[in-house]
Design an enzyme around this catalytic site. Structure first.
Site, PDB file in Angstrom:
ATOM      1  N   CYS B  66       1.637 -15.552  -1.803  1.00 29.01           N
ATOM      2  CA  CYS B  66       2.038 -16.932  -1.600  1.00 29.01           C
ATOM      3  C   CYS B  66       0.843 -17.823  -1.913  1.00 29.01           C
ATOM      4  O   CYS B  66      -0.206 -17.345  -2.333  1.00 29.01           O
ATOM      5  CB  CYS B  66       2.508 -17.155  -0.166  1.00 29.01           C
ATOM      6  SG  CYS B  66       1.239 -16.794   1.032  1.00 29.01           S
ATOM      7  N   CYS B  69      -2.740 -16.913  -0.715  1.00 27.93           N
ATOM      8  CA  CYS B  69      -3.544 -15.943  -1.469  1.00 27.93           C
ATOM      9  C   CYS B  69      -4.332 -16.672  -2.550  1.00 27.93           C
ATOM     10  O   CYS B  69      -5.516 -16.406  -2.749  1.00 27.93           O
ATOM     11  CB  CYS B  69      -2.654 -14.889  -2.127  1.00 27.93           C
ATOM     12  SG  CYS B  69      -1.791 -13.836  -0.952  1.00 27.93           S
ATOM     13  N   ASP B 475      13.361  10.054  -5.476  1.00 31.99           N
ATOM     14  CA  ASP B 475      12.294  11.034  -5.445  1.00 31.99           C
ATOM     15  C   ASP B 475      11.825  11.091  -3.988  1.00 31.99           C
ATOM     16  O   ASP B 475      12.134  10.191  -3.210  1.00 31.99           O
ATOM     17  CB  ASP B 475      11.173  10.572  -6.393  1.00 31.99           C
ATOM     18  CG  ASP B 475       9.914  11.380  -6.201  1.00 31.99           C
ATOM     19  OD1 ASP B 475      10.040  12.605  -6.174  1.00 31.99           O
ATOM     20  OD2 ASP B 475       8.835  10.785  -6.087  1.00 31.99           O
ATOM     21  N   ASP B 648       8.226   7.571  -8.288  1.00 34.97           N
ATOM     22  CA  ASP B 648       6.888   7.038  -8.525  1.00 34.97           C
ATOM     23  C   ASP B 648       5.993   7.960  -9.324  1.00 34.97           C
ATOM     24  O   ASP B 648       4.987   7.536  -9.859  1.00 34.97           O
ATOM     25  CB  ASP B 648       6.213   6.727  -7.184  1.00 34.97           C
ATOM     26  CG  ASP B 648       5.798   7.992  -6.462  1.00 34.97           C
ATOM     27  OD1 ASP B 648       6.548   8.988  -6.574  1.00 34.97           O
ATOM     28  OD2 ASP B 648       4.750   8.003  -5.808  1.00 34.97           O
TER      29      ASP B 648
END
Lengths: 54, 751
Positions: B66, B69, B475, B648
Site C-alpha cells: 500500500c 510501503c 501440489d 510452486d
C-alpha cells in the site's frame, strides 16, 4: 445570434486549454502511477525525497 | 515476535530511522515481506546508467502492499546522503533511483530497501518502457484529442438540436455545422489512426475484423456529413463520428492497459527470478555472470545458502541440498562429489563446486522446458470470447449496411444520397461501442480488485480460462503447506534454548525452524557443521539420531526430527512438521462448496501426502508423482473438466502449463511463476478462492454485457435501416448503451 461569434471561439479556447493541459500532464508522467498518487496525498510530512526536505 | 532475524532487523532499522509512523499507516496486515536472504540478491551494478555525475537505477520491488510501503522506502532512502531522488511507482511496483556519485552506491541503496523487507531486482528500464508505453501513450493522446473534439462538437450539436425546435435560421445552423466540421475532421483524422492501421493490416491479410466497419463507418459518416453541410442539409453526423471514436478509444485503451499490466507482471516476475552464478576460472579467480551465460564444463562455486544456478555434478565438497522446489521432497538431501544437482536446489551447509552439464538433453531443466513448450503451444490456441464474438460480428455489420444501401435504392426507389445516409446510420448504430467496452472494463475492474489483494494476473485471458474451470489440482509442499518445517512445541525451554543457540550457525531448514521457535537464544560458540549429519560444539551434538548416538528403536515419529545430546544426559528429540497454510482446510471446503472437484498430486511420500490430504479434506490424492506424471494427471482430468493447477515447484511447471489455467504462490520456483497465469502473495491459501470467485463474477458480467450490447443492436438496427436514426437519436442510443455496460462492470469493484 451575433453572440455566437465570440462565444464559440471562447468555448473552443477553454477546451483547447484543457486539451493542452492533458497532453502536458501525460508527457510529464502524471498518469504513470495512479495507485501511488491516490495514497501519497495522505502522507504530507517528513522526507519523501531530498526536494521536499529542502 | 518475529519470524526470523531479518524481520527483527527490519523493525530495528525502521525504528532507528524514526519511521515508526509506518505501522500506523499500513492498511493491510499481510504476512508477506520477509527480508530476502542476501545470498539470493542480484548485483545491480550492470544496470546502473551513469550520465555526468549522476547515476540512475530502476528496480523491481516485491512485497509493496500500500502507500505506506512506498512512503517507508522513500523516507528510508532519503536519509542516505548520496541520494538525489527516489520514487516508488506503486502501480508498476518499481523504484526509480537517482544519486550523485559512483555506480557502487547503487548496491548500498538497494541494500537499504532489502533490509526493510522488500525483495528488489534490477531490470533494463529503457528496453521495457520503449515497447510497452509508446503504444499506450499514443492511445491516450488520441483519447484526449477525441474527447476534446467530442465535447466541443456535442456542444454545438445540442445547440442545433434545440434550435431546430425553436427559431434557429438555416444560416446559423450551417455556421454551426461548419464549425463542427472544423473541429471534428482534424480530430477524426488523428484519432482514427489506431483503428485504420489495424483495419488495413487485416484487409491486407485477407481477413476482416471489428476495425474494418469502424473505419468505414466513421470515414463515410464524416464524408457524407461534409457533403450535407456543403449542401446545407439539416443533419450532420460529425458528433456521432467523433463520439464513437471517443468511446471506442476508451475501450481500446483499457484493453491495452490490461494487457500492459499483464506484461509488466510477467516482467516483474522474470526480473525477480533472475539470479547470478559465480564462475571459477582456471586460474582460481571468480567472477559473477548470469546463469544463462554459464557454458557446459565450467566450474561454478555455490556458497552455503545460495541457489544452485545450473544443472551439473558436484566437483568438490559435500553439503545438504534443499530440493523442495525441484522434487517436492520436504527434507534436505545429502550430496558429495559426483552426485548430480539441479538448478533451483538450495545449498544449505557448506560451499561446493559444481561442474555445469547444460548440454545434456537428459538434464531435468531441459526436460521440463520441453514439457513446458509442448503444453504451452496447446494453450495458445485459446481464443478469448470477445474475439470470437467480434469475428462473427464484423461480417454481419458489413452485410447489414450493404443490404440497407441496396434496399433503399432497389425497394424504396430512393436516390443514392438517402440510401447512403441510411447505410451510414446503420454502421454508426452497429459500431460496437458497448461491445468494445463490454470486456475490457470488466477486465480492468477485476484485475484491479485482485491487484489490491496481492494477486498478479499474468495473462489477459486468464480470468476467462479460470472461470471455465471445474476441477482443481493442488501440489502439497509449498502450496497446501507453507513449504518449510516448523518445530512442534513440547520441549523443555533449556533444551530448546541450547539447540537454537547452536542452530544459529546453520542454514539447514530444521536449524532455521529451531531458531524461529526460540529467536532470543544466546548463540553457542565453536559450532562445527557436519554435512548430512548435524552440528557439534565441544561435547554437545545436535543432529540425526545416528549422529548423536540416540536409540531410535521403538520411536513412533516418522516426520523430520533432530536430536540433542549433552554429555551425561539422555538425548532429547525435537519433532518438526511442514504445517498447513493456516487457512488451507477452510479454503478447500469453500472451494468444494463452490462445486469444484479437487485432487492432491505430490512428489512426496505416500504417508505424508495421505496425512495432508485428510487434514484439508481432499479425498483424491496420489503420491510420488514426477513432473511428467503430474502433467499426465492434469491431462487426464481435462478430458472431463477444465482444470486449474496450483503449485510452486519446478516439478509442477509442466503441470502448470498443461492445465487450462494455473496459479503459483509468490515464493514458487522461477520456472513455475513463469508458467503460471496468476501469482499470489502471502502465507494464506485464500487468494485461490478469491481469484476463482472474481473470475466467475467477471465471466458473468462479460456475458451480461455482451448480451446487453447485442440486445441494444437488435432494438436499434431496424430503426437505422428504416432511416429513423437522426444524429440526436444516434447520440442518445450510443451513450446510453455504453454507460449501461460500464455501470454493470463497475459492480464487480465494490466489496
Amino acid at each position: 445570434m451575433s453572440g455566437l461569434l465570440y462565444l464559440i471561439p471562447v468555448a473552443l479556447c477553454l477546451g483547447l486549454v484543457g486539451l493542452v493541459g492533458f497532453l502536458w500532464s501525460l508527457r510529464t508522467g502524471q498518469f504513470d502511477d495512479l495507485d501511488g498518487a491516490a495514497t501519497r496525498i495522505l502522507f504530507d510530512d517528513v522526507g519523501y525525497t531530498k526536494e521536499t526536505e529542502r | 515476535m518475529f519470524c526470523c532475524g531479518g524481520c527483527a532487523a527490519a523493525k530495528g532499522l525502521i525504528a532507528e530511522l524514526g519511521l515508526d509512523a509506518y505501522y500506523t499507516r499500513r492498511q493491510t496486515m499481510g504476512a508477506s515481506g520477509r527480508p530476502a536472504s542476501d545470498a539470493d540478491a542480484i548485483p545491480v551494478g550492470p544496470f546502473v546508467r551513469s550520465e555526468a555525475d549522476q547515476a540512475h537505477l530502476d528496480l523491481m520491488v516485491d512485497g509493496l502492499e500500500c502507500g505506506a510501503c512506498a512512503w517507508l522506502i522513500e523516507a528510508a532512502l532519503a536519509r542516505d546522503p548520496a541520494l538525489e531522488h527516489a520514487r516508488v511507482n506503486l502501480s508498476q511496483r518499481r523504484l526509480a533511483l537517482t544519486w550523485r556519485g559512483p555506480a557502487e552506491i547503487g548496491e548500498r541503496l538497494a541494500g537499504i530497501v532489502r533490509r526493510l523487507g522488500y525483495a528488489v531486482a534490477p531490470f533494463d528500464a529503457e528496453r521495457l518502457a520503449a515497447t510497452v508505453d509508446a503504444e499506450e501513450r499514443d492511445l491516450l493522446r488520441s483519447l484526449g484529442v477525441a474527447g476534446f473534439a467530442a465535447a466541443n462538437v456535442m456542444l454545438l450539436s445540442v445547440s442545433v438540436w434545440s434550435g431546430a425546435i425553436g427559431e434557429m435560421g438555416p444560416a446559423t445552423r450551417d455556421l454551426l455545422h461548419w464549425v463542427s466540421a472544423l473541429i471534428a475532421l482534424p480530430a477524426i483524422v488523428y484519432a482514427i489512426r489506431p483503428f485504420a492501421r489495424s483495419a488495413f493490416a487485416a484487409l491486407a491479410a485477407g481477413r476482416t475484423n471489428m476495425d474494418v466497419p469502424i473505419t468505414i463507418g466513421v470515414t463515410l459518416a464524416s464524408a457524407v456529413s461534409l457533403f450535407d453541410t456543403w449542401r446545407s442539409e439539416s443533419h450532420a453526423y460529425f458528433d456521432s463520428a467523433i463520439t464513437l471514436l471517443f468511446f471506442l478509444l476508451i475501450g481500446r485503451y483499457l484493453d491495452r492497459r490490461a494487457r500492459g499490466q499483464a506484461r509488466s507482471a510477467v516482467a516483474h516476475v522474470a526480473a525477480l527470478a533472475a539470479r547470478s552464478a559465480t564462475v571459477v576460472d582456471a586460474d582460481g579467480r571468480t567472477r559473477i555472470v548470469r546463469p544463462s551465460e554459464v557454458a557446459a564444463g565450467v566450474t561454478v562455486l555455490v556458497a552455503a545458502g545460495e541457489r544452485i544456478p545450473v544443472d551439473g555434478r558436484v566437483a568438490s565438497g559435500a553439503s545438504d541440498l534443499d530440493t523442495a522446489l525441484v522434487t517436492g521432497e520436504s527434507l534436505p538431501r545429502r550430496v558429495s562429489v559426483g552426485d548430480p544437482v539441479h538448478a533451483g536446489m538450495v545449498n544449505l551447509t557448506r560451499s561446493i563446486q559444481v561442474i555445469a552439464e547444460r548440454t545434456g538433453e537428459s538434464t531435468l531443466l531441459a526436460e521440463i522446458s520441453r514439457l513446458l513448450a509442448a503444453a504451452e503451444s496447446g494453450r495458445s490456441r485459446f481464443v478469448a470470447l470477445a474475439d470470437r464474438v467480434a469475428r462473427s460480428y464484423a461480417p454481419v455489420v458489413h452485410l447489414a449496411a450493404l443490404t440497407t444501401f441496396l434496399g433503399w435504392i432497389l425497394v424504396a426507389d430512393a436516390g443514392w444520397h438517402p440510401a447512403l445516409s441510411a447505410a451510414v446510420a446503420v454502421l454508426i448504430i452497429t459500431c460496437p461501442c458497448a461491445l468494445a467496452l463490454a470486456v475490457p472494463v470488466v477486465q480492468v475492474v477485476a484485475s484491479g480488485r485482485l491487484f489490491r489483494q496481492g494477486i498478479l494476473l499474468k495473462s489477459p485471458t486468464a480470468l476467462e480460462r479460470l472461470a471455465a474451470a471445474r476441477a482443481i489440482v493442488f501440489d502439497k509442499t509449498g502450496t497446501l503447506t507453507v513449504g518449510r518445517p516448523e518445530l512442534i512445541a513440547g520441549n523443555a525451554i533449556a533444551d530448546l534454548s541450547l539447540a537454537a543457540g547452536m542452530a544459529q550457525a546453520s542454514r539447514h531448514p530444521l536449524s532455521r525452524a529451531l531458531v524461529r521457535a526460540c529467536p532470543s537464544a544466546p548463540a553457542v560458540d565453536g559450532v562445527t557443521e557436519h554435512p548430512g549429519e548435524g552440528l557439534s560444539a565441544g561435547g554437545i551434538r545436535l543432529g540425526s539420531a545416528r549422529f548423536v548416538g540416540a536409540d531410535r528403536a521403538g520411536a513412533d515419529w516418522h516426520g523430520p526430527e533432530l536430536w540433542l545430546a549433552q554429555p551425561g544426559m539422555p538425548p532429547v528429540q525435537f519433532r518438526f512438521d511442514d504445517p498447513l497454510r493456516a487457512d488451507a482446510a477452510e479454503t478447500v471446503s469453500r472451494l468444494s462448496a463452490m462445486g469444484y472437484r479437487m485432487a492432491l498430486v505430490s512428489g512426496d511420500r505416500p504417508d505424508v501426502v495421505a496425512r495432508v490430504a485428510s487434514a484439508v479434506g481432499i479425498e483424491d490424492w496420489s503420491a510420488e508423482v514426477g513432473p511428467q506424471g503430474k502433467a499426465a494427471a492434469i491431462a487426464n482430468l481435462q478430458i472431463n473438466a477444465p482444470t486449474v493447477m496450483i503449485g510452486d515447484g519446478i516439478n509442477d511447471a509442466p503441470a502448470l502449463a498443461q492445465a487450462s489455467a494455473s496459479m503459483a504462490p509468490a515464493a514458487a520456483a522461477d520456472v513455475s511463476r513463469t508458467a503460471a497465469d496468476a501469482v499470489f502473495q502471502g502465507d494464506r491459501l485464500r487468494p485461490v478462492a478469491e481469484i476463482l470467485e472474481v473470475a466467475r463474477a467477471s465471466d458473468r458480467l462479460v456475458r451480461q454485457n455482451l448480451g446487453l450490447a447485442l440486445a441494444y443492436n437488435l432494438l436499434a438496427v431496424p430503426l437505422a435501416v428504416l432511416g429513423f436514426v437522426t444524429p440526436l437519436v444516434a447520440a442518445i442510443a450510443m451513450s446510453s448503451s455504453s454507460l449501461l455496460v460500464v455501470g454493470n462492470a463497475l459492480r464487480l469493484g465494490r466489496r
